[in-house]
Design an enzyme around this catalytic site. Sequence first.
Site, PDB file in Angstrom:
ATOM      1  N   SER A 141       0.844  -1.221  -0.019  1.00 42.28           N
ATOM      2  CA  SER A 141       0.075   0.036   0.045  1.00 42.28           C
ATOM      3  C   SER A 141       0.908   1.037   0.030  1.00 42.28           C
ATOM      4  O   SER A 141       1.965   1.199   0.256  1.00 42.28           O
ATOM      5  CB  SER A 141      -0.871   0.035   1.115  1.00 42.28           C
ATOM      6  OG  SER A 141      -1.505   1.357   1.596  1.00 42.28           O
ATOM      7  N   TYR A 154      -1.712  -1.298  10.321  1.00 44.53           N
ATOM      8  CA  TYR A 154      -1.733  -1.610   8.795  1.00 44.53           C
ATOM      9  C   TYR A 154      -0.481  -1.038   8.297  1.00 44.53           C
ATOM     10  O   TYR A 154       0.182  -1.593   7.237  1.00 44.53           O
ATOM     11  CB  TYR A 154      -3.158  -0.856   8.219  1.00 44.53           C
ATOM     12  CG  TYR A 154      -3.347  -0.982   6.819  1.00 44.53           C
ATOM     13  CD1 TYR A 154      -4.055  -1.932   6.198  1.00 44.53           C
ATOM     14  CD2 TYR A 154      -2.766   0.012   5.773  1.00 44.53           C
ATOM     15  CE1 TYR A 154      -4.343  -2.122   5.105  1.00 44.53           C
ATOM     16  CE2 TYR A 154      -3.093  -0.128   4.703  1.00 44.53           C
ATOM     17  CZ  TYR A 154      -3.776  -1.244   4.138  1.00 44.53           C
ATOM     18  OH  TYR A 154      -4.240  -1.354   2.958  1.00 44.53           O
TER      19      TYR A 154
HETATM   20  N1  NAD Z   1      -8.589  -0.626  -1.808  1.00 49.39           N
HETATM   21  C1  NAD Z   1      -7.444   0.322  -1.506  1.00 49.39           C
HETATM   22  O1  NAD Z   1      -7.606   1.572  -1.463  1.00 49.39           O
HETATM   23  C2  NAD Z   1      -6.174  -0.268  -1.120  1.00 49.39           C
HETATM   24  C3  NAD Z   1      -4.989   0.391  -0.998  1.00 49.39           C
HETATM   25  C4  NAD Z   1      -3.967  -0.086  -0.687  1.00 49.39           C
HETATM   26  C5  NAD Z   1      -3.836  -1.621  -0.389  1.00 49.39           C
HETATM   27  N2  NAD Z   1      -4.911  -2.463  -0.670  1.00 49.39           N
HETATM   28  C6  NAD Z   1      -4.774  -3.612  -0.138  1.00 49.39           C
HETATM   29  O2  NAD Z   1      -5.474  -4.437  -1.164  1.00 49.39           O
HETATM   30  C7  NAD Z   1      -6.009  -5.836  -0.767  1.00 49.39           C
HETATM   31  C8  NAD Z   1      -7.395  -5.888  -1.367  1.00 49.39           C
HETATM   32  O3  NAD Z   1      -8.047  -5.002  -0.826  1.00 49.39           O
HETATM   33  P1  NAD Z   1      -9.568  -4.508  -1.403  1.00 49.39           P
HETATM   34  O4  NAD Z   1      -9.623  -2.775  -1.330  1.00 49.39           O
HETATM   35  O5  NAD Z   1      -9.951  -5.105  -2.541  1.00 49.39           O
HETATM   36  O6  NAD Z   1     -10.466  -4.973  -0.096  1.00 49.39           O
HETATM   37  P2  NAD Z   1     -11.811  -5.872  -0.150  1.00 49.39           P
HETATM   38  O7  NAD Z   1     -12.377  -5.858   1.276  1.00 49.39           O
HETATM   39  O8  NAD Z   1     -12.625  -5.585  -1.227  1.00 49.39           O
HETATM   40  O9  NAD Z   1     -11.193  -7.253  -0.652  1.00 49.39           O
HETATM   41  C9  NAD Z   1     -10.368  -7.965   0.408  1.00 49.39           C
HETATM   42  C10 NAD Z   1     -10.592  -9.494   0.462  1.00 49.39           C
HETATM   43  O10 NAD Z   1      -9.750 -10.094   1.427  1.00 49.39           O
HETATM   44  C11 NAD Z   1     -10.538 -11.267   1.973  1.00 49.39           C
HETATM   45  N3  NAD Z   1      -9.900 -11.601   2.974  1.00 49.39           N
HETATM   46  C12 NAD Z   1      -9.859 -10.787   4.395  1.00 49.39           C
HETATM   47  N4  NAD Z   1      -9.277 -11.391   5.266  1.00 49.39           N
HETATM   48  C13 NAD Z   1      -8.817 -12.496   4.853  1.00 49.39           C
HETATM   49  C14 NAD Z   1      -8.094 -13.628   5.224  1.00 49.39           C
HETATM   50  N5  NAD Z   1      -7.660 -13.735   6.624  1.00 49.39           N
HETATM   51  N6  NAD Z   1      -8.254 -14.569   4.619  1.00 49.39           N
HETATM   52  C15 NAD Z   1      -8.508 -14.752   3.313  1.00 49.39           C
HETATM   53  N7  NAD Z   1      -9.281 -13.935   2.820  1.00 49.39           N
HETATM   54  C16 NAD Z   1      -9.423 -12.579   3.589  1.00 49.39           C
HETATM   55  C17 NAD Z   1     -11.977 -10.488   2.136  1.00 49.39           C
HETATM   56  O11 NAD Z   1     -12.801 -11.357   2.269  1.00 49.39           O
HETATM   57  C18 NAD Z   1     -12.042  -9.687   0.834  1.00 49.39           C
HETATM   58  O12 NAD Z   1     -12.796 -10.505  -0.227  1.00 49.39           O
HETATM   59  C19 NAD Z   1      -5.674  -5.609   0.766  1.00 49.39           C
HETATM   60  O13 NAD Z   1      -4.309  -6.371   1.159  1.00 49.39           O
HETATM   61  C20 NAD Z   1      -5.563  -4.163   0.943  1.00 49.39           C
HETATM   62  O14 NAD Z   1      -4.760  -3.837   2.156  1.00 49.39           O
HETATM   63  C21 NAD Z   1      -6.153  -1.698  -0.746  1.00 49.39           C
END
Ligand code: NAD
Length: 278
Positions: A141, A154
Amino acid sequence: MSKRLEGKVAVITGAASGIGAATAQRFKDEGCLLVLADIQSELGLDFAKQLGDHVYFEACDVSIETDVERVVNRAILEFGKLDIMFNNAGIVGAKGPIDLTPADEWRATTDILINGVFYGVKHAAAIMKKQRSGSIINMSSVAGVMGGLAPHAYTTAKHAVVGLTTSASAELCTHNIRVNAIAPFSMATPMVADAHLKNHLATDEVEKTLAANSPLPGRAGTALDVANAALWLGSDESGYTSGLTLTTDAGVTTGSMVRRPNYEDYVPMQREAGSQGL
Ligand SMILES: NC(=O)c1ccc[n+]([C@@H]2O[C@H](COP(=O)([O-])OP(=O)(O)OC[C@H]3O[C@@H](n4cnc5c(N)ncnc54)[C@H](O)[C@@H]3O)[C@@H](O)[C@H]2O)c1
């Protein structure tokens, strides 16, 4: 023209929602065979079925090593190889001031965001070393590059992901395995809709909010932007790139949201320090 991931096999964790789901769709469109993993079983199963042939789903909690090992083994069982491992699953986790952060919430957050990625790298590497090929992509991130953008646990975990990526890259390069990370800014996904609007379904609405405050005027980051980055890192097009943390952040980590100097007018260079300063 052949597809960009034709015949490749990928595992994607956190594939039932947001960035993971967008990446699964993008990879599938480019000819990839898939094993999707997520803690949300029903949603994940439905999504895998919707994607069609050569897409399997495994229920998995990435904070449990044997779960991650089982997911990786499923790829071998179904397809006989593993070309791309995308360690994407994540949560926001523990929030609030450092002096009030409960240790069990800290551990639960880092269990998913650090240990989950470690298990993915470890078990993918075991297979890819034998194959002498593979691309591992870890989800960091902008909070893994800078402080002050996200909660403490985080931020710490996402910095650790960058560390693990560079460290694993240094070892695994000699086995013809590349390891890279992606570092997005706020993208319009269920996680961010939940964080901003307390409604994970409000992704369209959060996209408008992000667009209104974006360094790129009127343009929010989307799950597809990150999926495209993962596509490049997973494909042979990035074949000489390893150890990189690829930002998808509209320049936020290079200062695009900091108060900007005056780039509009030409001002003659000041050659000496004076009462008006430099
Ligand atoms: N959306 C953003 O702005 C953003 C920015 C930087 C990093 N990220 C990272 O991207 C990744 C995906 O985020 P997103 O925005 O798509 O979120 P999201 O909540 O839409 O999707 C995350 C998915 O991970 C699954 N998950 C959570 N804990 C889990 C576990 N213990 N085991 C298996 N699956 C699990 C959830 O069920 C969900 O389907 C994350 O690692 C997040 O930190 C997102």
